[in-house]
Scaffold this motif. Structure first.
Motif, PDB file in Angstrom:
ATOM      1  N   ASP A  94       0.825  -1.205   0.000  1.00 31.27           N
ATOM      2  CA  ASP A  94       0.000   0.000   0.000  1.00 31.27           C
ATOM      3  C   ASP A  94       0.863   1.261   0.000  1.00 31.27           C
ATOM      4  OD1 ASP A  94      -2.305  -1.574   0.064  1.00 31.27           O
ATOM      5  OD2 ASP A  94      -2.407  -1.546   2.242  1.00 31.27           O
ATOM      6  N   ARG A  95       1.902   1.251   0.820  1.00 33.47           N
ATOM      7  CA  ARG A  95       2.755   2.433   0.960  1.00 33.47           C
ATOM      8  C   ARG A  95       3.374   2.859  -0.372  1.00 33.47           C
ATOM      9  NH1 ARG A  95       8.272   2.727   4.639  1.00 33.47           N
ATOM     10  NH2 ARG A  95       8.652   4.947   4.343  1.00 33.47           N
ATOM     11  N   PHE A  96       3.781   1.876  -1.185  1.00 34.13           N
ATOM     12  CA  PHE A  96       4.479   2.180  -2.432  1.00 34.13           C
ATOM     13  C   PHE A  96       3.686   1.777  -3.678  1.00 34.13           C
ATOM     14  CE2 PHE A  96       8.019   1.482   0.663  1.00 34.13           C
ATOM     15  CZ  PHE A  96       8.406   2.805   0.756  1.00 34.13           C
ATOM     16  N   GLN A  97       2.391   1.506  -3.524  1.00 38.07           N
ATOM     17  CA  GLN A  97       1.518   1.129  -4.632  1.00 38.07           C
ATOM     18  C   GLN A  97       2.126   0.004  -5.472  1.00 38.07           C
ATOM     19  OE1 GLN A  97       2.233   4.879  -4.578  1.00 38.07           O
ATOM     20  NE2 GLN A  97       0.820   4.710  -2.876  1.00 38.07           N
ATOM     21  N   MET A  98       2.552  -1.067  -4.784  1.00 32.16           N
ATOM     22  CA  MET A  98       3.121  -2.217  -5.487  1.00 32.16           C
ATOM     23  C   MET A  98       2.023  -2.975  -6.219  1.00 32.16           C
ATOM     24  SD  MET A  98       5.990  -3.750  -2.826  1.00 32.16           S
ATOM     25  CE  MET A  98       5.336  -5.355  -2.998  1.00 32.16           C
ATOM     26  N   SER A  99       2.363  -3.506  -7.357  1.00 36.92           N
ATOM     27  CA  SER A  99       1.406  -4.301  -8.127  1.00 36.92           C
ATOM     28  C   SER A  99       1.144  -5.639  -7.435  1.00 36.92           C
ATOM     29  CB  SER A  99       1.951  -4.559  -9.537  1.00 36.92           C
ATOM     30  OG  SER A  99       3.051  -5.466  -9.479  1.00 36.92           O
ATOM     31  N   ASP A 100       0.015  -6.240  -7.787  1.00 40.60           N
ATOM     32  CA  ASP A 100      -0.293  -7.578  -7.274  1.00 40.60           C
ATOM     33  C   ASP A 100       0.794  -8.564  -7.690  1.00 40.60           C
ATOM     34  OD1 ASP A 100      -2.662  -6.606  -6.201  1.00 40.60           O
ATOM     35  OD2 ASP A 100      -3.918  -7.375  -7.835  1.00 40.60           O
ATOM     36  N   GLN A 101       1.280  -8.428  -8.919  1.00 39.67           N
ATOM     37  CA  GLN A 101       2.281  -9.352  -9.426  1.00 39.67           C
ATOM     38  C   GLN A 101       3.582  -9.265  -8.625  1.00 39.67           C
ATOM     39  OE1 GLN A 101       3.737  -8.675 -13.455  1.00 39.67           O
ATOM     40  NE2 GLN A 101       3.703 -10.892 -13.793  1.00 39.67           N
ATOM     41  N   LEU A 102       4.080  -8.056  -8.388  1.00 45.08           N
ATOM     42  CA  LEU A 102       5.316  -7.909  -7.625  1.00 45.08           C
ATOM     43  C   LEU A 102       5.113  -8.373  -6.182  1.00 45.08           C
ATOM     44  CD1 LEU A 102       8.263  -7.084  -7.485  1.00 45.08           C
ATOM     45  CD2 LEU A 102       7.521  -4.736  -7.029  1.00 45.08           C
ATOM     46  N   THR A 103       3.972  -8.070  -5.609  1.00 43.53           N
ATOM     47  CA  THR A 103       3.671  -8.528  -4.250  1.00 43.53           C
ATOM     48  C   THR A 103       3.716 -10.056  -4.190  1.00 43.53           C
ATOM     49  OG1 THR A 103       2.312  -6.568  -3.849  1.00 43.53           O
ATOM     50  CG2 THR A 103       1.980  -8.442  -2.377  1.00 43.53           C
ATOM     51  N   SER A 104       3.136 -10.711  -5.177  1.00 45.09           N
ATOM     52  CA  SER A 104       3.158 -12.185  -5.222  1.00 45.09           C
ATOM     53  C   SER A 104       4.576 -12.711  -5.363  1.00 45.09           C
ATOM     54  CB  SER A 104       2.311 -12.699  -6.381  1.00 45.09           C
ATOM     55  OG  SER A 104       0.948 -12.459  -6.142  1.00 45.09           O
ATOM     56  N   ILE A 105       5.377 -12.076  -6.209  1.00 42.88           N
ATOM     57  CA  ILE A 105       6.770 -12.501  -6.387  1.00 42.88           C
ATOM     58  C   ILE A 105       7.533 -12.381  -5.073  1.00 42.88           C
ATOM     59  CG2 ILE A 105       8.965 -11.888  -7.501  1.00 42.88           C
ATOM     60  CD1 ILE A 105       7.214 -11.147 -10.003  1.00 42.88           C
ATOM     61  N   PHE A 106       7.349 -11.271  -4.370  1.00 43.84           N
ATOM     62  CA  PHE A 106       8.018 -11.098  -3.072  1.00 43.84           C
ATOM     63  C   PHE A 106       7.549 -12.161  -2.080  1.00 43.84           C
ATOM     64  CE2 PHE A 106       9.424  -6.343  -3.113  1.00 43.84           C
ATOM     65  CZ  PHE A 106      10.278  -6.600  -4.166  1.00 43.84           C
ATOM     66  N   ASN A 107       6.249 -12.395  -1.990  1.00 43.02           N
ATOM     67  CA  ASN A 107       5.729 -13.414  -1.066  1.00 43.02           C
ATOM     68  C   ASN A 107       6.184 -14.819  -1.455  1.00 43.02           C
ATOM     69  OD1 ASN A 107       4.321 -11.876   0.920  1.00 43.02           O
ATOM     70  ND2 ASN A 107       2.708 -11.488  -0.570  1.00 43.02           N
ATOM     71  N   ASN A 108       6.257 -15.098  -2.755  1.00 39.11           N
ATOM     72  CA  ASN A 108       6.769 -16.397  -3.219  1.00 39.11           C
ATOM     73  C   ASN A 108       8.228 -16.570  -2.823  1.00 39.11           C
ATOM     74  OD1 ASN A 108       4.286 -16.886  -4.425  1.00 39.11           O
ATOM     75  ND2 ASN A 108       4.979 -16.313  -6.475  1.00 39.11           N
ATOM     76  N   THR A 109       8.993 -15.490  -2.875  1.00 38.20           N
ATOM     77  CA  THR A 109      10.406 -15.545  -2.489  1.00 38.20           C
ATOM     78  C   THR A 109      10.553 -15.813  -1.005  1.00 38.20           C
ATOM     79  OG1 THR A 109      10.933 -14.023  -4.305  1.00 38.20           O
ATOM     80  CG2 THR A 109      12.605 -14.294  -2.577  1.00 38.20           C
ATOM     81  N   VAL A 110       9.714 -15.200  -0.192  1.00 39.05           N
ATOM     82  CA  VAL A 110       9.722 -15.455   1.254  1.00 39.05           C
ATOM     83  C   VAL A 110       9.477 -16.937   1.511  1.00 39.05           C
ATOM     84  CG1 VAL A 110       8.460 -15.052   3.405  1.00 39.05           C
ATOM     85  CG2 VAL A 110       9.059 -13.125   1.945  1.00 39.05           C
ATOM     86  N   LYS A 111       8.473 -17.470   0.849  1.00 37.54           N
ATOM     87  CA  LYS A 111       8.142 -18.897   1.015  1.00 37.54           C
ATOM     88  C   LYS A 111       9.312 -19.774   0.545  1.00 37.54           C
ATOM     89  CE  LYS A 111       3.993 -20.124  -0.021  1.00 37.54           C
ATOM     90  NZ  LYS A 111       2.763 -20.452  -0.782  1.00 37.54           N
ATOM     91  N   HIS A 112       9.891 -19.433  -0.598  1.00 38.76           N
ATOM     92  CA  HIS A 112      11.015 -20.189  -1.152  1.00 38.76           C
ATOM     93  C   HIS A 112      12.212 -20.192  -0.192  1.00 38.76           C
ATOM     94  CE1 HIS A 112      13.716 -21.834  -4.203  1.00 38.76           C
ATOM     95  NE2 HIS A 112      14.583 -20.897  -3.831  1.00 38.76           N
ATOM     96  N   MET A 113      12.438 -19.060   0.478  1.00 32.27           N
ATOM     97  CA  MET A 113      13.559 -18.944   1.409  1.00 32.27           C
ATOM     98  C   MET A 113      13.269 -19.594   2.764  1.00 32.27           C
ATOM     99  SD  MET A 113      15.893 -17.463  -0.376  1.00 32.27           S
ATOM    100  CE  MET A 113      17.093 -17.026   0.875  1.00 32.27           C
ATOM    101  N   GLY A 114      12.018 -19.968   2.997  1.00 34.86           N
ATOM    102  CA  GLY A 114      11.665 -20.609   4.267  1.00 34.86           C
ATOM    103  C   GLY A 114      11.553 -19.658   5.424  1.00 34.86           C
ATOM    104  N   TRP A 115      11.222 -18.400   5.126  1.00 31.47           N
ATOM    105  CA  TRP A 115      11.081 -17.391   6.179  1.00 31.47           C
ATOM    106  C   TRP A 115       9.666 -17.368   6.668  1.00 31.47           C
ATOM    107  CZ3 TRP A 115      13.725 -13.395   2.553  1.00 31.47           C
ATOM    108  CH2 TRP A 115      15.096 -13.655   2.495  1.00 31.47           C
TER     109      TRP A 115
END
Length: 126
Positions: free
Chosen positions: A105-126
């Motif tokens: 919300d703060r930086f008006q990130m797209s749904d796609q970039l948000t998903s990529i970031f969340n997928n990376t978190v999951k991939h890293m096991g965080w």
């Protein structure tokens, strides 16, 4: 090699004025503050002179560009993502998933970039 160079120079501007003295004084206190809370925003206000300089010198911050994240390149995004992860670890109640949600919300990130970031978190096991 680009990532190695960026990692080695990451936030070098914090080592010189007008950033150093303000970051040295206020960064330790940020650990006990919840990200994006009113208290956090108060710290940002106190850090404003240092932050303005920092954002101007460091392209991995959305504030560096007139159009925010849309002005970034892939290296900026990678560095920003890991910067957010490191920042979440400095806060006692920090959480990278919560940071991504807030920053969406703060930086008006797209749904796609948000998903990529969340997928990376999951991939890293965080």
């Amino acid at each position: 090699q680009v990532l190695l160079i960026r990692a080695a120079k990451h936030d070098d501007s914090k080592l010189v004025e007008p950033e150093k003295s303000l970051f040295d004084k206020l960064t330790p206190a940020l650990a006990g503050v919840t990200y994006n809370s009113d208290e956090y925003k108060s710290f940002l206000k106190q850090l404003e002179p240092a932050l303005n300089h920092h954002y101007a010198k460091n392209s991995h911050h959305p504030q560096h560009y007139p159009d925010g994240i849309n002005g970034m390149n892939l290296f900026d995004l990678i560095e920003m993502f890991f910067d957010w992860k490191a920042a979440s670890e400095r806060h006692g109640d920090g959480n990278i998933c919560k940071s991504i949600s807030i920053n969406r919300d703060r930086f008006q990130m797209s749904d796609q970039l948000t998903s990529i970031f969340n997928n990376t978190v999951k991939h890293m096991g965080w």
